[in-house]
Enzyme design. Structure first.
Site, PDB file in Angstrom:
ATOM      1  N   ALA A 156       0.871  -1.180   0.000  1.00 51.08           N
ATOM      2  CA  ALA A 156       0.000   0.000   0.000  1.00 51.08           C
ATOM      3  C   ALA A 156       0.913   1.235   0.000  1.00 51.08           C
ATOM      4  O   ALA A 156       0.819   2.119   0.855  1.00 51.08           O
ATOM      5  CB  ALA A 156      -0.978   0.005   1.172  1.00 51.08           C
ATOM      6  N   GLN A 170       4.074 -10.289  12.627  1.00 50.33           N
ATOM      7  CA  GLN A 170       4.230  -9.077  13.445  1.00 50.33           C
ATOM      8  C   GLN A 170       2.897  -8.470  13.875  1.00 50.33           C
ATOM      9  O   GLN A 170       2.874  -7.399  14.459  1.00 50.33           O
ATOM     10  CB  GLN A 170       5.105  -8.054  12.719  1.00 50.33           C
ATOM     11  N   HIS A 178       7.037   5.486   1.760  1.00 42.46           N
ATOM     12  CA  HIS A 178       7.764   4.334   1.224  1.00 42.46           C
ATOM     13  C   HIS A 178       8.639   4.764   0.041  1.00 42.46           C
ATOM     14  O   HIS A 178       9.787   4.338  -0.082  1.00 42.46           O
ATOM     15  CB  HIS A 178       6.785   3.284   0.697  1.00 42.46           C
ATOM     16  N   GLN A 235      11.363   0.531  15.801  1.00 44.80           N
ATOM     17  CA  GLN A 235      11.699  -0.545  14.856  1.00 44.80           C
ATOM     18  C   GLN A 235      13.115  -0.339  14.312  1.00 44.80           C
ATOM     19  O   GLN A 235      13.875  -1.297  14.160  1.00 44.80           O
ATOM     20  CB  GLN A 235      10.681  -0.554  13.713  1.00 44.80           C
TER      21      GLN A 235
HETATM   22  P1  AMP Z   1       5.410  -0.430   6.368  1.00 43.55           P
HETATM   23  O1  AMP Z   1       4.934  -0.784   5.001  1.00 43.55           O
HETATM   24  O2  AMP Z   1       4.453   0.388   7.151  1.00 43.55           O
HETATM   25  O3  AMP Z   1       5.976  -1.611   7.111  1.00 43.55           O
HETATM   26  O4  AMP Z   1       6.642   0.534   6.133  1.00 43.55           O
HETATM   27  C1  AMP Z   1       7.759   0.138   5.385  1.00 43.55           C
HETATM   28  C2  AMP Z   1       8.896   1.088   5.641  1.00 43.55           C
HETATM   29  O5  AMP Z   1       8.498   2.402   5.246  1.00 43.55           O
HETATM   30  C3  AMP Z   1       9.255   1.155   7.137  1.00 43.55           C
HETATM   31  O6  AMP Z   1      10.664   1.217   7.260  1.00 43.55           O
HETATM   32  C4  AMP Z   1       8.596   2.423   7.576  1.00 43.55           C
HETATM   33  O7  AMP Z   1       9.238   3.051   8.661  1.00 43.55           O
HETATM   34  C5  AMP Z   1       8.722   3.280   6.326  1.00 43.55           C
HETATM   35  N1  AMP Z   1       7.718   4.337   6.346  1.00 43.55           N
HETATM   36  C6  AMP Z   1       6.371   4.192   6.509  1.00 43.55           C
HETATM   37  N2  AMP Z   1       5.776   5.407   6.554  1.00 43.55           N
HETATM   38  C7  AMP Z   1       6.755   6.332   6.437  1.00 43.55           C
HETATM   39  C8  AMP Z   1       6.773   7.758   6.421  1.00 43.55           C
HETATM   40  N3  AMP Z   1       5.680   8.479   6.533  1.00 43.55           N
HETATM   41  N4  AMP Z   1       7.970   8.363   6.288  1.00 43.55           N
HETATM   42  C9  AMP Z   1       9.113   7.642   6.160  1.00 43.55           C
HETATM   43  N5  AMP Z   1       9.158   6.302   6.173  1.00 43.55           N
HETATM   44  C10 AMP Z   1       7.996   5.645   6.305  1.00 43.55           C
END
Ligand code: AMP
Length: 310
Positions: free
Chosen positions: A38, A67, A43, A160
């Site tokens: 998504a 998780q 990302h 994390q």
């Molecule tokens: P997720 O799909 O939520 O597991 O996120 C994947 C990666 O994207 C993780 O390392 C998150 O910390 C990073 N991420 C998600 N949202 C943001 C954001 N708003 N700004 C920077 N990195 C993000």
């Protein structure tokens, strides 16, 4: 319009391993961006950086069941594989790792990875028991299969990042951890796949989070170093938001997440709060991040801009 180069679709850890081995054998550097899909501009900031810094970038898109707790939102977590792959290809990603849960976790799988100590017991670790074990397991599996030169994570999930840093170090993975700044929507809310669950009014109330963090950043830049005072600036804003159930506001050392009494440059303020069923987290680095510009929903464009002084 130049056609986008199709990226390679990898569906099993073995395929990821072979793909990465071939690149490394050819002398190419590999960057890995683990995600749950998504994809949004947050990302994409990680992905773009991986594409810029590495010869080949691979994005993993996997909603990792390990998780999620039994009462969490695994079932309703947004899934948009097709557009995720399209977006990744557009920004120059070479391969997408898109395993099924079965491909990642065999029925007989019984190995666990636990990063011990207070780091995984407090804050997100306390609110989501077992969460960091699931994160550690999937990250370890991804790193073992792809052996990347660099692996990219977002500062939004600050704890994390600290857990992954410990994992990389403890198990001698040899990959370099690159932590990227929080990307915010035009209204100030940190981008998250879960924001899609918020109604308009819920979203306006949730803006108390970036507003509160902004107030603390400003107080720090005016010379305030007391953690209690900095936390109170955040809590003050949060307490005004209707329907926002605050889980924690903590002023911590970024490496071990120990609370600090006196804040310094790079001390982090981390926040978690629930708006109805949607859990939101956010983080800022004192003396590094600029206060987010917070506007009401509807005002201005939502652009997804990063907010760091660097
Ligand atoms: P997720 O799909 O939520 O597991 O996120 C994947 C990666 O994207 C993780 O390392 C998150 O910390 C990073 N991420 C998600 N949202 C943001 C954001 N708003 N700004 C920077 N990195 C993000």
């Amino acid at each position: 319009m130049t056609p986008t180069t199709p990226l390679e679709m990898l569906r099993t850890p073995r395929e990821l391993q072979r793909w990465s081995e071939r690149r490394r054998a050819a002398g190419l550097t590999v960057g890995l961006v683990p995600t749950m899909g998504a994809l949004h501009a947050g990302h994409l900031s990680l992905i773009r950086r991986a594409v810029a810094e590495c010869d080949r970038a691979v994005v993993s898109i996997f909603v990792n069941p390990a998780q999620f707790g039994p009462h969490e939102d695994l079932g309703r977590y947004p899934r948009r594989l097709e557009s995720d792959v399209e977006m990744s290809a557009k920004v120059g990603v070479a391969a997408a790792f898109v395993p099924s849960a079965q491909a990642m976790y065999a029925v007989h799988a019984s190995t666990t990875i636990h990063v011990g100590g207070r780091l995984t017991a407090v804050l997100e670790g306390a609110a989501r028991p077992g969460h960091f074990d699931g994160v550690a397991l999937v990250v370890a599996k991804l790193l073992i299969a792809s052996r990347p030169d660099r692996v990219y994570f977002g500062q939004k999930d600050a704890q994390q990042c600290a857990v992954v840093a410990r994992l990389l170090d403890d198990l001698d993975f040899g990959s370099r951890l690159v932590i990227c700044p929080v990307v915010r929507d035009g209204d100030g809310l940190a981008l998250s796949s879960r924001n899609a669950f918020l109604s308009g009014p819920q979203r306006s109330q949730a803006l108390a989070i970036p507003r509160g963090l902004g107030a603390a950043l400003r107080l720090f830049s005016q010379g305030e170093r007391g953690s209690d005072q900095l936390a109170a600036a955040v809590t003050d804003e949060l307490s005004r938001a209707v329907g926002l159930d605050v889980d924690y506001v903590a002023v911590v050392d970024p490496a071990d997440f120990e609370p600090v009494a006196q804040a310094g440059v790079k001390t982090q303020i981390v926040v978690a709060a629930k708006m109805a069923e949607t859990r939101l987290i956010d983080a800022v680095r004192l003396g590094v991040d600029v206060p987010p510009l917070v506007t009401s929903v509807g005002e201005g464009e939502r652009t997804g801009t990063a907010g760091a002084l660097e």
